[in-house]
Design an enzyme around this catalytic site. Sequence first.
Site, PDB file in Angstrom:
ATOM      1  N   THR A  42      12.712  -1.705   7.844  1.00  0.00           N
ATOM      2  CA  THR A  42      12.456  -2.454   6.785  1.00  0.00           C
ATOM      3  C   THR A  42      12.158  -2.006   5.440  1.00  0.00           C
ATOM      4  OG1 THR A  42      12.140  -4.522   8.185  1.00  0.00           O
ATOM      5  CG2 THR A  42      11.661  -4.483   5.877  1.00  0.00           C
ATOM      6  N   CYS A  43      11.269  -1.068   5.531  1.00  0.00           N
ATOM      7  CA  CYS A  43      10.757  -0.425   3.998  1.00  0.00           C
ATOM      8  C   CYS A  43      11.735   0.231   3.532  1.00  0.00           C
ATOM      9  CB  CYS A  43       9.434   0.285   4.606  1.00  0.00           C
ATOM     10  SG  CYS A  43       8.497   1.107   2.969  1.00  0.00           S
ATOM     11  N   HIS A 441      -9.067  12.323 -20.447  1.00  0.00           N
ATOM     12  CA  HIS A 441      -8.946  11.239 -21.568  1.00  0.00           C
ATOM     13  C   HIS A 441      -7.693  11.684 -22.248  1.00  0.00           C
ATOM     14  CE1 HIS A 441      -9.925   8.566 -24.882  1.00  0.00           C
ATOM     15  NE2 HIS A 441      -9.750   9.510 -25.484  1.00  0.00           N
TER      16      HIS A 441
END
Length: 462
Positions: A42-43, A441
């Site tokens: 399914t995935c 950052h």
Amino acid sequence: MNELRCKVLIIGGGPGGYVAAIRAGQLGLDTILVEAGRLGGTCLNVGCIPSKALIHAADAAHSLREPQALNAIGLSIGRPELDFAKTIGWKDSIVARLTGGVGALLKKAKVRTVLGSAQIVDGKTVIAHADTGESRIEAEHLIIATGSEPAELPALPFGSDVLSSTESLALTEVPGSLAVVGAGYIGLELGIAFAKLGSRVTIVEALAKILPLYDQELTQPVARRLADLGVETLTGAKAISFAKGALKVAEADGKERTIAADKLLVAVGRRARTGGFDLEKLDLTMSGPFVRIDDQCATSMRNVWAIGDVTGEPMLAHRAMAQGEMVAEIIAGEKRAFDSVAIPAICFTDPEIVAVGLAPEAAKAAHGEIRVGRFPFRANGRAMTLQDDEGFVRVVARADNNVVLGIHAVGAGVSELSSAFSLALEMGARLEDIALTIQAHPTLGEAFHEAALTALGHSLHI
């Protein structure tokens, strides 16, 4: 009939089954995998991968239809046109690439693959029915990895214009109007995607809130986004019937209402796939509709194992993969047990939601006094530069020793933070461990660092 023998026989080639087969092959175990449909289950074929491809296409299309956001960064373009058939073709090409890759990996691990349906004879014997003929396979170990399937409502059976998630991912055109029954992650992921593609979407949920498995603090940003997209959401409402493009609904106040819809998507959950392969011949102990297993995925029958959705919640591909790898290693003689402390759950809505570990209420009930730290993306520079600062990161920890119990986030792109969240819980991190880890950052990950600082009482940027 062909007569085959092996050490390990696996029924089901989805994420759990094929990972178990690859790992077993790597460990030198003679392995046969029987899959009734396409490798990847399914995935890969009608679930995780194609739905995320559709969501990406919808996001891309919608971003070009928001002139205000584009104008803010100096862009001005004409209205885009969508060739949905080409979108579906692109989605299918990704699926084909990945399923082909699974086949190559199985071959590399020397796994014998039988594409056909399985019929259990006993705990060591299976008849495989393939186009090339029948095979009787005898094995020392049997792994059941048959997955799950969409749950159907008796009043709204699948067919024609009533779709499961499988059929919704195979539509050849965007419906003008779409009603979605069920406001869990499947219903909202697909409902939001089709709203962005141009459908007029209405969500109908029987419970009092959307995404009932998540706490309200996490779901509020999603509810606001639904309203921004023009999606009407009816909670506490029950779908009664659907005919001739009209869905009859009993609203929370008891009044009936009719909703016009070209298509109806029923997304009320999934059920274990336990029928069609004579599982009952094994007389296994069940937990309701699921196969009962212990912390090694062993069933009540010697040398019969079960992994993935057929064993119950959480029905997540990555859980199945981890279980499949573990069982292969246990059969090979290694000492393993399954610990579910850090299984991330992700809802690919807009905004996305990530939950790992305990929410605040559950943490408090289990451990007493807790610390909770939150950091909003509106104070995160990277979120601002991405033009999407909705949401936050939340860290939950014990108050006595600062051991982290749960990490949650809602916001654009937060699914990619799930690995860091899971690792922190898996390694038994304390708030200080997160606070002392230097985050790059500018990144969204800085919000994780700041949430830990907030829990410790000294946030830097709010």
